[in-house]
Design an enzyme around this catalytic site. Structure first.
Site, mmCIF file in Angstrom:
data_model
loop_
_atom_site.group_PDB
_atom_site.id
_atom_site.type_symbol
_atom_site.label_atom_id
_atom_site.label_comp_id
_atom_site.label_asym_id
_atom_site.label_seq_id
_atom_site.Cartn_x
_atom_site.Cartn_y
_atom_site.Cartn_z
ATOM 1 N N SER A 134 0.832 -1.208 0.000
ATOM 2 C CA SER A 134 0.000 0.000 0.000
ATOM 3 C C SER A 134 0.861 1.251 0.000
ATOM 4 C CB SER A 134 -0.950 -0.004 1.197
ATOM 5 O OG SER A 134 -0.240 -0.062 2.407
ATOM 6 N N GLU A 135 2.034 1.183 0.652
ATOM 7 C CA GLU A 135 2.940 2.333 0.631
ATOM 8 C C GLU A 135 4.390 1.900 0.639
ATOM 9 O OE1 GLU A 135 0.340 5.605 0.524
ATOM 10 O OE2 GLU A 135 0.056 3.867 1.799
ATOM 11 N N THR A 136 5.192 2.640 -0.118
ATOM 12 C CA THR A 136 6.646 2.545 -0.029
ATOM 13 C C THR A 136 7.157 3.918 0.385
ATOM 14 O OG1 THR A 136 6.807 0.799 -1.691
ATOM 15 C CG2 THR A 136 8.786 2.106 -1.282
#
Length: 287
Positions: free
Chosen positions: A45-47
């Protein structure tokens, strides 16, 4: 070029719980297009990308860093769980500072260690009554024929908050099946980037210990359902504080992975959101 990369499960003390985030430590400047390519490759979902603000900065000694967050499809202005994960990585690298400051698209964010938890200092976002007719189709796509307590909108975050009637409990929220593609098709406003569905907690029951429960969907950002969402709780905090008349809250995001968040609304108009973090991977990206 090699980049140190970690995968951290945020808002949990168990591997494969909470919300996974990839964290990249950038020793040198990264070509702009590579941020999105790496985030797509990680497919979480996030980096998060932590960068030095000055060439002489050190990941173990400096207290202030740049921080950006990318979903698999685009950059976002705020991500709580990837900020917690980023702080966890720096503390894991023996950073000597008790508090870290991140320069982000949402201004300065701080993270500090508090026992076995990390506490984030985040903006507090308010919600306002939403014309139901304007979003009726979207609400129906999200919760079907369930009874609604009210619908609010956060203009700062572009999140729609749907509060279910008090006849529902955690189990009802958990078993709700939401089709993210239906959400995209049902939104006719063009102003929504995420949908929060929430229900009052069960402090009144012997087995309960949470003030409220939630789930969060953001297909507009390439995220069907986000497991545990710090930025959504920067919205939920103000809403449930108003509803319950208290500034200290304990919340649980009841996705399939699940995660616990401890919340304190501060007098300066911001919110502290705390949780634990669990390391599941450490390695290198070779570019």
């Amino acid at each position: 070029m090699q980049i140190s990369v970690f995968i951290i499960d945020a808002f949990t003390n168990q591997p494969f719980g909470g919300n996974p985030a990839a964290v990249c430590l950038l020793e040198d400047e990264l070509e702009e297009s590579w941020h999105q390519k790496i985030a797509a490759e990680m497919n979480l979902s996030e980096t998060a990308f932590i960068r030095k603000l000055h060439p002489t900065d050190d990941f173990t000694k400096s207290s202030c860093f740049g921080l950006r967050w990318f979903t698999p499809t685009n950059e976002v202005p705020l991500c709580g769980h990837a900020t917690l994960a980023s702080a966890a990585v720096l503390f894991h690298r023996k950073n000597m500072n008790p508090t870290l400051t991140f320069i982000t698209l949402s201004g300065e964010l701080k993270a500090r260690q508090a026992g076995d938890e990390i506490v984030l200092d985040l903006p507090l976002y308010f919600t306002y009554p939403q014309d139901f007719q304007e979003v009726e189709e979207l609400v129906k796509a999200a919760v079907g024929d369930m009874n609604i307590q009210e619908v609010r909108y956060s203009p700062d975050t572009k999140k729609l908050l749907i509060c279910l009637s008090e006849v529902y409990e955690r189990y009802d929220l958990e078993k709700l099946k939401v089709d993210p593609q239906r959400l995209l098709l049902a939104d006719k406003t063009g102003k929504i980037k995420g949908v929060i569905i929430t229900v009052k907690g069960d402090h009144h029951k012997n087995h309960g210990s949470y003030d409220f429960y939630s789930r969060y969907f953001a297909p507009w950002n390439g995220i069907s359902e986000d497991p545990v969402t710090g930025s959504a709780h920067a919205v939920l905090s103000s809403y449930w504080s108003e509803q319950l008349g208290k500034d200290k809250l304990c919340a649980f995001q009841c996705s399939s992975r699940g995660g616990e968040l401890k919340i304190l609304l501060r007098q300066d108009g911001r919110v502290d959101i705390g949780g634990q973090a669990c390391f599941v991977l450490e390695g290198f990206l070779s570019l």
